[in-house]
Design an enzyme around this catalytic site. Structure first.
Site, PDB file in Angstrom:
ATOM      1  N   GLY A  23      -2.318 -30.532 -11.786  1.00 33.85           N
ATOM      2  CA  GLY A  23      -2.608 -31.135 -13.081  1.00 33.85           C
ATOM      3  C   GLY A  23      -4.088 -31.346 -13.344  1.00 33.85           C
ATOM      4  O   GLY A  23      -4.941 -30.789 -12.665  1.00 33.85           O
ATOM      5  N   LEU A  81      -5.469 -30.258 -16.112  1.00 34.04           N
ATOM      6  CA  LEU A  81      -5.606 -28.823 -16.344  1.00 34.04           C
ATOM      7  C   LEU A  81      -6.961 -28.452 -16.937  1.00 34.04           C
ATOM      8  O   LEU A  81      -7.520 -29.190 -17.753  1.00 34.04           O
ATOM      9  CB  LEU A  81      -4.485 -28.342 -17.276  1.00 34.04           C
ATOM     10  CG  LEU A  81      -3.057 -28.564 -16.761  1.00 34.04           C
ATOM     11  CD1 LEU A  81      -2.045 -28.066 -17.798  1.00 34.04           C
ATOM     12  CD2 LEU A  81      -2.831 -27.864 -15.419  1.00 34.04           C
ATOM     13  N   HIS A  84      -6.687 -23.100 -14.676  1.00 31.99           N
ATOM     14  CA  HIS A  84      -5.220 -23.161 -14.697  1.00 31.99           C
ATOM     15  C   HIS A  84      -4.661 -22.347 -15.869  1.00 31.99           C
ATOM     16  O   HIS A  84      -3.681 -21.629 -15.728  1.00 31.99           O
ATOM     17  CB  HIS A  84      -4.751 -24.613 -14.867  1.00 31.99           C
ATOM     18  CG  HIS A  84      -5.154 -25.556 -13.767  1.00 31.99           C
ATOM     19  ND1 HIS A  84      -5.998 -26.610 -13.977  1.00 31.99           N
ATOM     20  CD2 HIS A  84      -4.807 -25.610 -12.453  1.00 31.99           C
ATOM     21  CE1 HIS A  84      -6.163 -27.288 -12.852  1.00 31.99           C
ATOM     22  NE2 HIS A  84      -5.459 -26.704 -11.902  1.00 31.99           N
ATOM     23  N   GLN A 101      -0.226 -33.011   1.347  1.00 31.96           N
ATOM     24  CA  GLN A 101      -1.384 -32.171   1.634  1.00 31.96           C
ATOM     25  C   GLN A 101      -2.708 -32.932   1.610  1.00 31.96           C
ATOM     26  O   GLN A 101      -3.761 -32.335   1.743  1.00 31.96           O
ATOM     27  CB  GLN A 101      -1.431 -30.973   0.684  1.00 31.96           C
ATOM     28  CG  GLN A 101      -1.792 -31.301  -0.755  1.00 31.96           C
ATOM     29  CD  GLN A 101      -1.570 -30.104  -1.665  1.00 31.96           C
ATOM     30  OE1 GLN A 101      -0.451 -29.643  -1.858  1.00 31.96           O
ATOM     31  NE2 GLN A 101      -2.652 -29.578  -2.221  1.00 31.96           N
ATOM     32  N   GLY A 160      -4.770 -19.029  -7.768  1.00 32.03           N
ATOM     33  CA  GLY A 160      -6.170 -18.718  -8.056  1.00 32.03           C
ATOM     34  C   GLY A 160      -6.924 -18.309  -6.802  1.00 32.03           C
ATOM     35  O   GLY A 160      -6.712 -18.874  -5.726  1.00 32.03           O
TER      36      GLY A 160
HETATM   37  P1  AMP Z   1      -4.926 -27.186  -8.334  1.00 31.04           P
HETATM   38  O1  AMP Z   1      -4.386 -27.857  -9.543  1.00 31.04           O
HETATM   39  O2  AMP Z   1      -6.386 -27.426  -8.094  1.00 31.04           O
HETATM   40  O3  AMP Z   1      -4.063 -27.374  -7.129  1.00 31.04           O
HETATM   41  O4  AMP Z   1      -4.861 -25.631  -8.655  1.00 31.04           O
HETATM   42  C1  AMP Z   1      -3.668 -25.023  -9.083  1.00 31.04           C
HETATM   43  C2  AMP Z   1      -3.872 -23.523  -9.120  1.00 31.04           C
HETATM   44  O5  AMP Z   1      -4.960 -23.205  -9.974  1.00 31.04           O
HETATM   45  C3  AMP Z   1      -4.218 -22.937  -7.734  1.00 31.04           C
HETATM   46  O6  AMP Z   1      -3.576 -21.678  -7.580  1.00 31.04           O
HETATM   47  C4  AMP Z   1      -5.702 -22.778  -7.823  1.00 31.04           C
HETATM   48  O7  AMP Z   1      -6.208 -21.763  -6.981  1.00 31.04           O
HETATM   49  C5  AMP Z   1      -5.883 -22.406  -9.268  1.00 31.04           C
HETATM   50  N1  AMP Z   1      -7.252 -22.675  -9.715  1.00 31.04           N
HETATM   51  C6  AMP Z   1      -7.955 -23.824  -9.558  1.00 31.04           C
HETATM   52  N2  AMP Z   1      -9.198 -23.678 -10.054  1.00 31.04           N
HETATM   53  C7  AMP Z   1      -9.295 -22.414 -10.528  1.00 31.04           C
HETATM   54  C8  AMP Z   1     -10.331 -21.650 -11.159  1.00 31.04           C
HETATM   55  N3  AMP Z   1     -11.541 -22.166 -11.395  1.00 31.04           N
HETATM   56  N4  AMP Z   1     -10.059 -20.371 -11.497  1.00 31.04           N
HETATM   57  C9  AMP Z   1      -8.833 -19.834 -11.265  1.00 31.04           C
HETATM   58  N5  AMP Z   1      -7.820 -20.492 -10.688  1.00 31.04           N
HETATM   59  C10 AMP Z   1      -8.046 -21.768 -10.312  1.00 31.04           C
END
Ligand code: AMP
Length: 280
Positions: free
Chosen positions: A31, A33, A37, A61, A148
């Site tokens: 979240g 976002l 995302h 985690q 990502g």
């Molecule tokens: P998080 O909410 O940080 O756990 O991220 C959720 C998903 O978004 C994961 O697959 C991350 O690798 C991806 N993600 C986070 N930041 C970025 C970014 N700057 N560019 C692309 N994907 C991202």
């Protein structure tokens, strides 16, 4: 977008979509976002026609001294953004929905790939990630799940888990979305004050400098890592946790740098831990 909070409701909605012949895409998140995302949502939409996203700040985690309690949250805004990017189902379970049994003890463990890079500094982190992602895959049963590249080790471990444990899902990894100065978007960027924010851009510029040196013929892993370190060492509030060059599949260090290797950094900028990587 329809917000749902129970696994039963997710299964019912996805089951109905699947019966109607739709292919299911899935993007798990914690979240708060941002455009990174949202790019994953768009990417999932390219291969599928029913999009499930989840928001779950997974206690499993986080280490005891990490930022679980103060991790940024804004469900109203997230829900609006999901609506704008045509997410069909937004799954927002409470911790008690994901972990109803206080004595649950089964975990998915990553093995050696979870002991290097971030895993060396965050014991148990990737076991927590794989366990929750495995649960989410079983709840949502997607055809395609998108992650990502920014969290490179996480994506590599999920690919490996799906391969080793025969999860019937295709994993897609999307490029890192960045600010104009190169800083990778992250929910944790909100912790940075103005000076830290400015210094944080040197993480990517350091990685870029190393990639340029590789392009010019530098093949020494230590030399490439030193290029990044030199850049970061000039920033007063940055403390490097690791800079590593690794094989893209095994995450083990190569003897000589090769095309496709991953150069990855974790650094504290003030009190905020940020990660980033580039592929040579
Ligand atoms: P998080 O909410 O940080 O756990 O991220 C959720 C998903 O978004 C994961 O697959 C991350 O690798 C991806 N993600 C986070 N930041 C970025 C970014 N700057 N560019 C692309 N994907 C991202």
């Amino acid at each position: 977008v329809i917000n749902v909070v129970t696994t039963a409701d997710v299964r019912a909605a996805v089951g109905a979509a699947r019966s109607a012949g739709r292919r299911i895409g899935f993007v798990p998140t914690m979240g708060y976002l941002h455009e990174g995302h949202l790019a994953l949502f768009d990417r999932a939409r390219e291969h599928t026609d029913f999009l499930v996203a989840s928001i779950f700040v997974n206690p499993l985690q986080f280490g005891p001294s990490e930022d679980l309690a103060r991790y940024p949250r804004d469900l109203d805004r997230d829900s609006r953004l999901a609506e704008e990017r045509s997410v069909d189902i937004l799954f927002i379970p409470a911790a008690a929905e994901m972990y109803p049994d206080a004595d649950a003890r089964i975990r998915i463990t990553p093995g050696a790939m979870g002991d290097v890079m971030c895993g060396a500094f965050r014991p148990g982190h990737f076991s927590g990630v794989l366990t929750v992602v495995g649960k989410l895959f079983n709840i949502v049963a997607p055809d395609v799940a998108v992650f990502g590249q920014k969290d490179y080790q996480q994506a590599a471990l999920i690919r490996r888990m799906v391969h080793d444990l025969d999860f019937p899902v295709r994993i897609d990894v999307a490029p890192t979305v960045r600010e104009a100065d190169g800083l990778a978007l992250s929910s944790r960027n909100t912790y940075l004050d103005e000076s830290a924010r400015r210094q944080a851009a040197s993480i990517y510029s350091g990685l870029q400098a190393a990639r340029t040196a590789f392009g010019a013929g530098e093949r020494g892993p230590a030399q490439l890592c030193d290029i990044v370190r030199t850049r970061l060492d000039t920033q007063p509030d940055i403390r490097v946790q690791y800079i590593e060059l690794v094989d893209s599949g095994t995450l083990q260090p190569p003897v000589i740098a090769n095309v496709g290797n991953v150069l990855a950094v974790a650094a504290f900028v003030g009190a905020t831990r940020l990660i980033d990587n580039v592929i040579l």
